[in-house]
Design a protein around this motif. Sequence first.
Motif, mmCIF file in Angstrom:
data_model
loop_
_atom_site.group_PDB
_atom_site.id
_atom_site.type_symbol
_atom_site.label_atom_id
_atom_site.label_comp_id
_atom_site.label_asym_id
_atom_site.label_seq_id
_atom_site.Cartn_x
_atom_site.Cartn_y
_atom_site.Cartn_z
ATOM 1 N N GLU A 111 16.207 85.948 39.388
ATOM 2 C CA GLU A 111 15.513 86.212 40.657
ATOM 3 C C GLU A 111 16.391 87.025 41.601
ATOM 4 O OE1 GLU A 111 12.871 83.598 43.735
ATOM 5 O OE2 GLU A 111 14.798 82.730 43.165
ATOM 6 N N ARG A 112 15.761 87.975 42.283
ATOM 7 C CA ARG A 112 16.411 88.764 43.326
ATOM 8 C C ARG A 112 15.602 88.592 44.605
ATOM 9 N NH1 ARG A 112 16.752 94.003 45.738
ATOM 10 N NH2 ARG A 112 18.869 94.854 45.712
ATOM 11 N N ILE A 113 16.286 88.245 45.711
ATOM 12 C CA ILE A 113 15.617 88.059 46.995
ATOM 13 C C ILE A 113 16.281 88.964 48.027
ATOM 14 C CG2 ILE A 113 14.948 86.426 48.788
ATOM 15 C CD1 ILE A 113 15.094 84.186 46.797
ATOM 16 N N ALA A 114 15.446 89.663 48.801
ATOM 17 C CA ALA A 114 15.946 90.572 49.832
ATOM 18 C C ALA A 114 14.912 90.654 50.944
ATOM 19 C CB ALA A 114 16.199 91.957 49.237
ATOM 20 N N ALA A 115 15.264 91.355 52.013
ATOM 21 C CA ALA A 115 14.299 91.610 53.071
ATOM 22 C C ALA A 115 13.234 92.574 52.550
ATOM 23 C CB ALA A 115 14.999 92.205 54.286
ATOM 24 N N HIS A 116 11.989 92.332 52.949
ATOM 25 C CA HIS A 116 10.897 93.198 52.514
ATOM 26 C C HIS A 116 10.770 94.364 53.489
ATOM 27 C CE1 HIS A 116 6.460 94.211 52.039
ATOM 28 N NE2 HIS A 116 7.044 94.582 50.922
ATOM 29 N N ALA A 117 11.000 95.559 52.987
ATOM 30 C CA ALA A 117 10.913 96.756 53.815
ATOM 31 C C ALA A 117 9.500 97.323 53.758
ATOM 32 C CB ALA A 117 11.914 97.803 53.326
ATOM 33 N N PRO A 118 9.022 97.911 54.875
ATOM 34 C CA PRO A 118 7.698 98.540 54.870
ATOM 35 C C PRO A 118 7.582 99.571 53.754
ATOM 36 C CG PRO A 118 8.564 98.414 57.103
ATOM 37 C CD PRO A 118 9.683 98.001 56.189
ATOM 38 N N GLY A 119 6.457 99.547 53.078
ATOM 39 C CA GLY A 119 6.222 100.490 51.996
ATOM 40 C C GLY A 119 6.645 100.004 50.630
ATOM 41 N N GLN A 120 7.440 98.930 50.574
ATOM 42 C CA GLN A 120 7.824 98.373 49.282
ATOM 43 C C GLN A 120 6.678 97.558 48.701
ATOM 44 O OE1 GLN A 120 11.452 96.198 50.116
ATOM 45 N NE2 GLN A 120 12.717 97.922 49.448
ATOM 46 N N PRO A 121 6.614 97.402 47.362
ATOM 47 C CA PRO A 121 5.528 96.642 46.748
ATOM 48 C C PRO A 121 5.495 95.207 47.256
ATOM 49 C CG PRO A 121 6.767 97.871 45.093
ATOM 50 C CD PRO A 121 7.535 97.977 46.376
ATOM 51 N N ALA A 122 4.279 94.686 47.433
ATOM 52 C CA ALA A 122 4.112 93.305 47.895
ATOM 53 C C ALA A 122 3.444 92.424 46.851
ATOM 54 C CB ALA A 122 3.287 93.279 49.178
ATOM 55 N N GLY A 123 2.984 93.010 45.738
ATOM 56 C CA GLY A 123 2.342 92.220 44.705
ATOM 57 C C GLY A 123 2.110 93.007 43.428
ATOM 58 N N GLU A 124 3.070 92.972 42.506
ATOM 59 C CA GLU A 124 2.960 93.717 41.252
ATOM 60 C C GLU A 124 3.364 92.832 40.078
ATOM 61 O OE1 GLU A 124 5.322 97.236 41.347
ATOM 62 O OE2 GLU A 124 3.934 98.315 42.667
ATOM 63 N N LEU A 125 2.804 93.133 38.914
ATOM 64 C CA LEU A 125 3.137 92.444 37.673
ATOM 65 C C LEU A 125 3.354 93.494 36.598
ATOM 66 C CD1 LEU A 125 3.313 89.652 36.178
ATOM 67 C CD2 LEU A 125 0.914 89.992 35.565
ATOM 68 N N ARG A 126 4.471 93.367 35.880
ATOM 69 C CA ARG A 126 4.784 94.337 34.826
ATOM 70 C C ARG A 126 5.157 93.604 33.546
ATOM 71 N NH1 ARG A 126 7.879 96.604 39.195
ATOM 72 N NH2 ARG A 126 9.815 95.907 38.228
ATOM 73 N N ARG A 127 4.673 94.095 32.431
ATOM 74 C CA ARG A 127 5.066 93.583 31.113
ATOM 75 C C ARG A 127 6.241 94.415 30.632
ATOM 76 N NH1 ARG A 127 5.931 90.348 27.390
ATOM 77 N NH2 ARG A 127 4.355 89.526 25.963
ATOM 78 N N THR A 128 7.263 93.767 30.142
ATOM 79 C CA THR A 128 8.422 94.452 29.583
ATOM 80 C C THR A 128 8.577 94.060 28.121
ATOM 81 O OG1 THR A 128 9.976 92.687 30.145
ATOM 82 C CG2 THR A 128 9.529 94.334 31.850
ATOM 83 N N ASP A 129 9.517 94.727 27.444
ATOM 84 C CA ASP A 129 9.749 94.384 26.040
ATOM 85 C C ASP A 129 10.175 92.924 25.887
ATOM 86 O OD1 ASP A 129 9.120 96.941 25.311
ATOM 87 O OD2 ASP A 129 11.200 97.641 25.251
ATOM 88 N N GLY A 130 10.902 92.430 26.881
ATOM 89 C CA GLY A 130 11.418 91.068 26.760
ATOM 90 C C GLY A 130 10.641 90.010 27.480
ATOM 91 N N GLY A 131 9.633 90.400 28.290
ATOM 92 C CA GLY A 131 8.919 89.382 29.040
ATOM 93 C C GLY A 131 8.024 89.960 30.116
ATOM 94 N N VAL A 132 8.137 89.384 31.327
ATOM 95 C CA VAL A 132 7.261 89.742 32.437
ATOM 96 C C VAL A 132 8.099 89.826 33.712
ATOM 97 C CG1 VAL A 132 5.351 88.933 33.889
ATOM 98 C CG2 VAL A 132 5.200 88.699 31.418
ATOM 99 N N VAL A 133 7.785 90.803 34.565
ATOM 100 C CA VAL A 133 8.446 90.947 35.858
ATOM 101 C C VAL A 133 7.415 90.752 36.964
ATOM 102 C CG1 VAL A 133 9.667 92.502 37.437
ATOM 103 C CG2 VAL A 133 10.231 92.488 34.988
ATOM 104 N N VAL A 134 7.739 89.882 37.922
ATOM 105 C CA VAL A 134 6.888 89.574 39.065
ATOM 106 C C VAL A 134 7.539 90.145 40.321
ATOM 107 C CG1 VAL A 134 6.088 87.697 40.543
ATOM 108 C CG2 VAL A 134 5.903 87.486 38.059
#
Length: 280
Positions: A111-134
């Motif tokens: 997990e990576r946590i940071a401040a949410h900057a305007p224009g950054q994604p707020a809700g995405e899901l990606r499938r990778t070779d090794g799993g899933v990224v939220v």
Amino acid sequence: SLTADLLADGPFVRLDAPYGLLEIQGPDAVDFLQRLGSQDVAALADGRLAPAAFLDAKGKVRATCLVGRLGETLWLETQAAQLDPLAQLLERYHFTEKLTIARREFGGCQERIAAHAPGQPAGELRRTDGGVVVVFARRGVAFVRAHGGAVADEGATALGAERAECLRMAAKLVAVGVETEPSTLALEADLDDHCSTDKGCYTGQEIVARIHTYGHVNRRLCLLRLAAGERITAPAPLAEPEDGIAVGRVMHAVPAPDGTFRVGLGYLPKDFQAPGTRLV
């Protein structure tokens, strides 16, 4: 300002985040969750993700999660403590629908946590070779969780359990059963964005719609900054300083990383919800 203080030394990374995944797959998967959960999953575009809740018939919170869509497959990410109860809830309502409900493990979650900057994604899901990224953001806090992979750690600080818990509460992502009770309504727990107001019927929808249309909740979940001290693990009263009359309750609180204060979540009536309100 409390959230900004917690994020000031970020971004932060931890290698063993306590989150899990459920995969709902099959031709009836979307329709099944559309009827059962509070979020409009049928409207989710491919690769998008949104917060959702599962309620009882009286609008009380039973589970929360993030739900994302990849094709006709739905992925539900939830806190580890909620994973089994959520799977059991879904199975309880699974009868003849053509779908499978499976717990997916990809060798851990970073997990990576940071401040949410305007224009950054707020809700995405990606499938990778090794799993899933939220990828998700709420209340100014941005989360990236890689199930079965690694998150970007350049320039990041190690994230301890205390700060991670504080930041989860800053984003007001409730721990069901800790910051909610069996009687807690979804809108009391500040889950408005978890609940669609324009899709068809789902369990608990009548209560949510009635509150939106005709009324209001008598109390609401609030972020609290408390004096330094021990963890609060059972509800404790919050009172007015002048007369000591209890007006609400803190449900859960943990010490901030430097130990100079505690971060908590609690329920307060409308007259005491404004930032800066002082209680004891």
